[in-house]
Design a protein around this motif. Structure first.
Motif, PDB file in Angstrom:
ATOM      1  N   VAL A 196       0.840  -1.196   0.000  1.00 30.77           N
ATOM      2  CA  VAL A 196       0.000   0.000   0.000  1.00 30.77           C
ATOM      3  C   VAL A 196       0.878   1.250   0.000  1.00 30.77           C
ATOM      4  O   VAL A 196       0.638   2.194  -0.767  1.00 30.77           O
ATOM      5  N   PHE A 197       1.897   1.265   0.855  1.00 35.15           N
ATOM      6  CA  PHE A 197       2.794   2.428   0.888  1.00 35.15           C
ATOM      7  C   PHE A 197       3.502   2.599  -0.452  1.00 35.15           C
ATOM      8  O   PHE A 197       3.676   3.733  -0.935  1.00 35.15           O
ATOM      9  N   ALA A 198       3.912   1.485  -1.068  1.00 33.78           N
ATOM     10  CA  ALA A 198       4.609   1.550  -2.360  1.00 33.78           C
ATOM     11  C   ALA A 198       3.716   2.159  -3.432  1.00 33.78           C
ATOM     12  O   ALA A 198       4.185   2.951  -4.271  1.00 33.78           O
ATOM     13  N   PHE A 199       2.437   1.805  -3.426  1.00 38.50           N
ATOM     14  CA  PHE A 199       1.505   2.370  -4.408  1.00 38.50           C
ATOM     15  C   PHE A 199       1.412   3.889  -4.267  1.00 38.50           C
ATOM     16  O   PHE A 199       1.489   4.626  -5.262  1.00 38.50           O
ATOM     17  N   HIS A 200       1.280   4.383  -3.044  1.00 38.69           N
ATOM     18  CA  HIS A 200       1.165   5.831  -2.841  1.00 38.69           C
ATOM     19  C   HIS A 200       2.474   6.542  -3.164  1.00 38.69           C
ATOM     20  O   HIS A 200       2.465   7.633  -3.753  1.00 38.69           O
ATOM     21  N   LEU A 201       3.610   5.946  -2.789  1.00 39.88           N
ATOM     22  CA  LEU A 201       4.899   6.555  -3.120  1.00 39.88           C
ATOM     23  C   LEU A 201       5.092   6.621  -4.626  1.00 39.88           C
ATOM     24  O   LEU A 201       5.602   7.623  -5.161  1.00 39.88           O
ATOM     25  N   ASP A 202       4.698   5.579  -5.334  1.00 44.02           N
ATOM     26  CA  ASP A 202       4.820   5.549  -6.793  1.00 44.02           C
ATOM     27  C   ASP A 202       4.016   6.676  -7.440  1.00 44.02           C
ATOM     28  O   ASP A 202       4.500   7.355  -8.350  1.00 44.02           O
ATOM     29  N   ARG A 203       2.804   6.899  -6.938  1.00 49.40           N
ATOM     30  CA  ARG A 203       1.975   7.956  -7.525  1.00 49.40           C
ATOM     31  C   ARG A 203       2.502   9.349  -7.159  1.00 49.40           C
ATOM     32  O   ARG A 203       2.470  10.268  -7.991  1.00 49.40           O
TER      33      ARG A 203
END
Length: 497
Positions: free
Chosen positions: A254-261
């Motif tokens: 979940v954190f990776a998804f937000h960091l990616d965006r």
């Protein structure tokens, strides 16, 4: 007659003044001093008397006011009928002093407002059997048994009432994806928001466990979305829109998804936190969108991936494959992946310290005993670095040039003196959009705004204090990365491809 009276009053004064002139200078000075002392004593005594009488007057005034107020209360009814009685009113107006409370310290602005209180949640007892560890077949049987039980006692018209399947007692009107402002953060597309709401709120129709060839099996659920997802077609995979359920330890998805965006890379699949009361003791676990274009054959066959060794990967960086869309030579050894994609994955993996793509054998850092690469003995392959294979380099069937970042298991407990710099080896350019976010010192603000949308993930990490600790780690690694860029002369360029 008038002159005689003036003379009578002035004679004593003239006599005293004439005698005073006859005295010596010493005696005259002494008399003046004595007169001054007497006058000073008289003044001080008068001031003391006035101070003593002042409290007494104040007490008397207070008694008068109290008597007036008491008289007003006792005769209030008569006053209302006959009119106000001026003699009963206090002689001075009452002044009321209100002590103002100090202003609250406002929290950091997170795109949203205070959420209204929800009505009291009512928990329903369920009779679903506990999920025990076992083989994949036993696990699937237990899941199907729980669904059969839930079908007998609940309908699927409102999935929120299905306690054994979905979010733990959440109200049907409330989504765990909270957007209180008029607009969501600009780094999310409308399709991202639709997918996030589907993963968090969709009515679960069925669940499956799909064994893979060389990887752990996938636990997927098929959901019913209120609106169709335009860019996803899962009819060949699971018959509808689906999501992959990971374990609670994989919350970095979940954190990776937000960091990616936030960084503007847009290479990960949408991920949210969700609770299934019969899985993992009701803990929140990450649910990642299932993209059918990654699995053109079947789920069991695994996603499309590029098979490269470390030497071939370094050679593709040197060749700058597909740069400016120039087709590489047949003997160049280039893969189908565009040159810029390696820069993006290296940047992303370094910030999260994801080593299961470019450094699966943990050759670039000191692993812990519990790490997978230590348990299976992969560290032995570090003696032959050139032949180590890259893993998890996935792409879509209709887009051969761009990568899709899956299985984003990052590590937040790795110190700055044990970072994996092997992930940056051979990288000469980095995307300017992502680096500008790191240099602008607004990474924390944007991550807070972004992660606040996922209420379950926010709460599972301990709220704002826990989220701040995670962002602290990323900010420190960002500083190390910026220092590395300056020290090694890495170029920061636009990467629109």
């Amino acid at each position: 007659m008038g002159k005689s009276r003036v003379h009578w009053f002035c004679c004593p004064f003239l006599k005293l003044s004439s005698k005073f002139r006859r005295y010596s200078l010493f005696r005259r000075s002494l008399l003046v001093t004595i007169a001054c002392i007497v006058y000073l004593f008289f003044v001080i005594s008068q001031v003391g008397l006035s101070q003593r009488h002042r409290p007494r007057r104040a007490d008397e005034d207070e008694k008068r006011r109290t008597r007036g107020l008491h008289h007003l209360e006792m005769n209030g009814a008569a006053d209302l009928q006959t009119g106000p009685v001026s003699s009963a009113l206090p002689t001075r107006s009452n002044v009321v002093y209100i002590r103002l409370k100090s202003k609250r310290l406002k929290p950091a602005h997170i795109r949203g407002t205070i959420r209204p209180k929800l009505r009291k949640k009512v928990r329903r007892k369920t009779t679903s059997p506990p999920v025990k560890l076992g083989t994949a077949e036993q696990y699937a049987e237990q899941i199907n048994f729980a669904f059969e039980k839930s079908r007998k006692h609940a309908t699927y018209e409102d999935y929120k009432s299905l306690k054994t399947v979905d979010n733990d007692g959440a109200d049907a009107q409330v989504s765990s994806i909270r957007i209180y402002s008029q607009m969501a953060p600009p780094w999310f597309s409308s399709q991202d928001l639709k997918t996030m709401r589907f993963l968090a709120d969709a009515k679960v129709l069925r669940m499956k466990e799909i064994p893979l060839r060389d990887s752990p099996s996938l636990l997927i659920f098929e959901g019913e979305a209120t609106a169709p997802l335009t860019n996803q077609n899962h009819s060949s995979v699971c018959g509808g829109q689906c999501g992959i359920i990971h374990g609670p330890v994989d919350n970095t998805e979940v954190f990776a998804f937000h960091l990616d965006r936030v960084l503007g890379l847009n290479r990960t699949l949408p991920a949210v936190s969700r609770k299934f009361s019969f899985l993992h003791d009701g803990q929140s676990c990450p649910v990642v969108s299932l993209d059918a274009s990654l699995y053109p054959e079947a789920l069991a066959a695994g996603p499309l991936n590029v098979k490269l060794t470390w030497r071939e990967y370094q050679n593709s960086l040197t060749q700058r494959c597909w740069y400016k869309n120039i087709k590489p030579k047949p003997d160049s050894g280039c893969s189908t992946i565009h040159h810029y994609e390696w820069s993006k994955v290296a940047l992303f993996d370094f910030l999260l310290q994801i080593h299961n793509r470019l450094d699966q054998s943990c050759c670039g850092f000191r692993p812990r005993r519990e790490d997978v690469c230590t348990e299976v003995g992969q560290r032995a392959s570090c003696k032959d670095l050139d032949n180590i294979k890259l893993a998890n380099i996935n792409y879509r069937s209709h887009d051969l040039r761009h990568l899709v970042f899956t299985n984003n298991k990052g590590f937040f407990d790795r110190n700055e003196d044990n970072l994996d710099f092997r992930l940056l080896e051979g990288i000469k350019e980095l995307p300017d959009q992502a680096i500008s976010v790191l240099r602008s010192r607004k990474l924390r603000e944007k991550l807070l705004q972004s992660l606040f949308l996922d209420q379950l993930y926010w709460e599972s990490q301990g709220g704002r204090p826990g989220i701040d600790k995670l962002i602290d780690v990323i900010e420190k690694r960002a500083e190390v990365l910026l220092t590395y860029i300056n020290a090694h002369g890495v170029k920061v360029i636009k990467m629109n491809d």
